[in-house]
Design a protein around this motif. Structure first.
Motif, mmCIF file in Angstrom:
data_model
loop_
_atom_site.group_PDB
_atom_site.id
_atom_site.type_symbol
_atom_site.label_atom_id
_atom_site.label_comp_id
_atom_site.label_asym_id
_atom_site.label_seq_id
_atom_site.Cartn_x
_atom_site.Cartn_y
_atom_site.Cartn_z
ATOM 1 N N ILE A 73 0.830 -1.204 0.000
ATOM 2 C CA ILE A 73 0.000 0.000 0.000
ATOM 3 C C ILE A 73 0.870 1.262 0.000
ATOM 4 O O ILE A 73 0.587 2.231 -0.710
ATOM 5 C CB ILE A 73 -0.942 -0.006 1.221
ATOM 6 N N LEU A 76 2.259 2.325 -3.453
ATOM 7 C CA LEU A 76 1.319 2.476 -4.576
ATOM 8 C C LEU A 76 1.646 3.683 -5.460
ATOM 9 O O LEU A 76 1.611 3.567 -6.693
ATOM 10 C CB LEU A 76 -0.120 2.585 -4.048
ATOM 11 N N PRO A 77 1.981 4.858 -4.885
ATOM 12 C CA PRO A 77 2.346 5.993 -5.752
ATOM 13 C C PRO A 77 3.580 5.703 -6.604
ATOM 14 O O PRO A 77 3.626 6.073 -7.785
ATOM 15 C CB PRO A 77 2.620 7.127 -4.752
ATOM 16 N N THR A 79 4.607 2.719 -7.519
ATOM 17 C CA THR A 79 4.201 1.703 -8.500
ATOM 18 C C THR A 79 3.516 2.346 -9.695
ATOM 19 O O THR A 79 3.806 2.023 -10.853
ATOM 20 C CB THR A 79 3.242 0.682 -7.852
ATOM 21 N N GLU A 80 2.616 3.281 -9.419
ATOM 22 C CA GLU A 80 1.909 3.974 -10.505
ATOM 23 C C GLU A 80 2.872 4.815 -11.330
ATOM 24 O O GLU A 80 2.742 4.906 -12.558
ATOM 25 C CB GLU A 80 0.802 4.852 -9.934
ATOM 26 N N LYS A 85 0.112 1.997 -13.437
ATOM 27 C CA LYS A 85 -1.113 1.512 -12.790
ATOM 28 C C LYS A 85 -0.723 0.827 -11.486
ATOM 29 O O LYS A 85 0.459 0.557 -11.238
ATOM 30 C CB LYS A 85 -1.871 0.548 -13.694
ATOM 31 N N THR A 86 -1.716 0.551 -10.649
ATOM 32 C CA THR A 86 -1.433 -0.012 -9.331
ATOM 33 C C THR A 86 -2.001 -1.418 -9.155
ATOM 34 O O THR A 86 -2.026 -1.935 -8.040
ATOM 35 C CB THR A 86 -2.012 0.894 -8.224
ATOM 36 N N TYR A 87 -2.448 -2.034 -10.236
ATOM 37 C CA TYR A 87 -3.010 -3.374 -10.146
ATOM 38 C C TYR A 87 -2.461 -4.238 -11.268
ATOM 39 O O TYR A 87 -1.913 -3.737 -12.250
ATOM 40 C CB TYR A 87 -4.545 -3.317 -10.225
ATOM 41 N N ALA A 91 2.416 -4.525 -12.084
ATOM 42 C CA ALA A 91 2.441 -3.546 -10.993
ATOM 43 C C ALA A 91 2.880 -4.194 -9.690
ATOM 44 O O ALA A 91 3.579 -3.576 -8.878
ATOM 45 C CB ALA A 91 1.060 -2.913 -10.828
ATOM 46 N N THR A 92 2.511 -5.438 -9.479
ATOM 47 C CA THR A 92 2.858 -6.128 -8.241
ATOM 48 C C THR A 92 4.361 -6.383 -8.138
ATOM 49 O O THR A 92 4.904 -6.500 -7.031
ATOM 50 C CB THR A 92 2.097 -7.465 -8.152
#
Length: 219
Positions: A73, A76-77, A79-80, A85-87, A91-92
């Motif tokens: 969590i 997330l920024p 990752t984007e 994207k965050t999904y 992204a993982t």
């Protein structure tokens, strides 16, 4: 199980393998040199540097203390920013690498610290430089332990990739959450769990075989 569900499971296996293998590779790109520096600059290292070691040791401990879901969590920024994207599986990989790198660093440090100091001293007496000792002595002598550590690491990353399913990370974990938990389709839940166990066992088997072969060559 319908053909659609079977195809979904196959895609889940592919995505889980993709996340695990790619994250492990990138994790080692960061974690291997990190661990080498920790070992070399440690108190009993070949080039002790207390200040450098303390900083890296502190960062390693802090990052390893973060539960993966919290880290997922928090980044997330980032990752984007990197992926757009965050999904999804790609992204993982970002949080997986960030989580794996300090774990790999600590395992590498531990493996290199197990190398017999007599061998290191012999190399130094023969005029070997720092890089030669790192490459030929430390990494060479610790290769079996390093492979064992890599086996543990890849299993851990596979487990983390399954956890990422809670936030739509893709792979078998995502399928288990969406269909096994939210829709309570027990057949899909059981299938994904069994497949994750099988993948874990395959990784461990491959790692064990490689370790045994390296050990025999070393002997």
């Amino acid at each position: 199980m319908t053909s659609k569900e079977i195809f979904m499971i196959i895609e889940g296996i592919r995505d889980s393998l993709y996340m695990t293998i790619v994250a492990t590779l990138f994790g080692y790109v960061i974690g291997l040199p990190w661990g080498i520096v920790l070992s070399v600059t440690g108190k009993d290292g070949i080039r002790p540097q207390a200040a450098v070691y303390r900083v890296l040791d502190f960062i390693t401990n802090i990052m390893r203390s973060l539960p993966f879901l919290i880290l997922l969590i928090l980044v997330l920024p980032l990752t984007e920013l990197i992926v757009g994207k965050t999904y999804g599986p790609t992204a993982t990989i970002v949080p997986l690498v960030i989580s794996a790198a300090p774990l790999i660093a600590r395992m590498v440090e531990s493996s290199l610290n197990e190398v017999d100091h007599g061998v290191i001293e012999a190399a130094q007496s023969m005029g070997a430089g720092t890089m030669q000792i790192i490459w030929h002595v430390l990494l060479g002598e610790a290769r079996v332990s390093l492979v064992s550590g890599a086996t543990i690491t890849i299993g851990t990353i596979l487990g983390y990739s399954a956890m990422a399913g809670i936030v739509g990370g893709g792979g078998l974990g995502d399928i288990a959450v969406r269909y096994g938990y939210y829709r309570w389709q027990a057949n899909i839940l059981v299938t994904t769990v069994i497949l994750l166990i099988v993948l874990m066992q395959v990784f461990q088997l491959v790692g064990s075989v490689i370790s045994v072969r390296m050990d025999k060559r070393h002997a």
